[in-house]
Structure formats: C-alpha cells, structure tokens
Design an enzyme around this catalytic site. Structure first.
Site: not given
Ligand code: CDP
Ligand code: MG
Length: 140
Positions: A10, A50, A113, A116, A127
């Site tokens: 990212k 997303y 974080n 991805h 994706e």
């Molecule tokens: O990336 P991952 O699959 O672990 O998490 P996700 O639930 O699919 O969410 C996608 C991305 O959204 C996360 O990696 C974070 O960058 C962001 N996110 C966020 O900003 N705040 C949250 N409460 C959850 C996710």
């Molecule tokens: Mg995810």
C-alpha cells in the site's frame, strides 16, 4: 494445491521503503512472484477495487489513502497462497497482529497497514483480473 492471490504494498509501505521487505517475506515462505507492477490508483480505481466495502464507514478514508501515492501490485503463486499471504500479513489491526507479521512489525494504524492480500479464491480471481491481464502473469 497451487493457487494464486493478489497482494499490494500500500502507499504507506512504498513511502516507508518496505517494498523489498514485503516481497522478501513472501519469497521466504515459498511464494513465487508471477506478476509485478507499480501504479498510482485514482480514487475511482481504489473504489472499484474495494467495492465490497462500499457501505463501510471507513470506505471514503480508505480509498483516499489507497490513492494517495504509488502502490506495488503483485500476483503470488504457491500451495495455499491465499491463507499463507494472510498469515504473513497479520491481522487487519496491527495491535491485534501476531509478532513477526508484516503488520505487527511495520503498520501504524488499522487503515495504514502496509499490505493487502486477497481473502478467498473468489476475491483473488476478481482482484487479479482487476489489475492484470493474462499476458502479464508468468505462471511457473
Ligand atoms: O485488509 P484486510 O482484509 O485485513 O481488512 P478488510 O476488513 O478487508 O479491510 C480492508 C482495508 O480497509 C484494511 O486493510 C484497512 O486498510 C481498512 N480498514 C480501515 O481503515 N478501518 C477498519 N475498521 C477496517 C479496515
Ligand atoms: Mg480484506
């Protein structure tokens, strides 16, 4: 069973000079890079990527962040690649992530974080196709 998954370094990971570190951690776990490129996503492109999260409260902030600078896009191939990448990444919130994971070691927040990884075969297919065409993927 060999499978493919999409990973992204990212914008925060690129800014922090972690491109090599992230790829090294994947390669050390026997994942093969079969496609690789950089891109600076538009906000529209980040929203399309997303789209499953479009109703979430963090969607606008997330897609602004994802379009804030260049990213590194890659397709990884290997046995159980989808789960393996998720394990190497660590939990979404770095404060919940296991020691030794990318997010525990480098992430600043739940949003920023570093990395991805696709979370299912269906999403991996979507994706990978979102960013790469067949001629850009070098299966081996
Ligand atoms: O990336 P991952 O699959 O672990 O998490 P996700 O639930 O699919 O969410 C996608 C991305 O959204 C996360 O990696 C974070 O960058 C962001 N996110 C966020 O900003 N705040 C949250 N409460 C959850 C996710
Ligand atoms: Mg995810």
């Amino acid at each position: 069973m060999a499978e493919r998954t999409l990973s992204i370094v990212k914008p925060d990971g690129v800014r922090k000079n972690l491109v090599g570190e992230v790829i090294k951690r994947f390669e050390e776990e026997a994942l093969k890079v079969v496609a690789l490129k950089m891109a600076h996503l538009t906000k529209d492109q980040a929203q399309g990527f997303y789209h499953v999260h479009r109703e979430r409260p963090f969607f606008d902030s997330l897609t602004t962040f994802m379009s804030s600078g260049p990213v590194v896009l890659m397709v990884l191939e290997g046995d159980g690649a989808i789960k393996k990448v998720r394990k190497i990444m660590g939990a979404t919130n770095p404060s919940d992530a296991e020691p030794g994971t990318i997010r525990k070691d480098f992430a600043d927040s739940i949003e920023e974080n570093i990395v991805h990884g696709s979370d299912s075969p269906e999403n991996a297919g979507f994706e990978i196709n979102y960013f790469f065409n067949a001629l850009e993927i070098f299966g081996r």
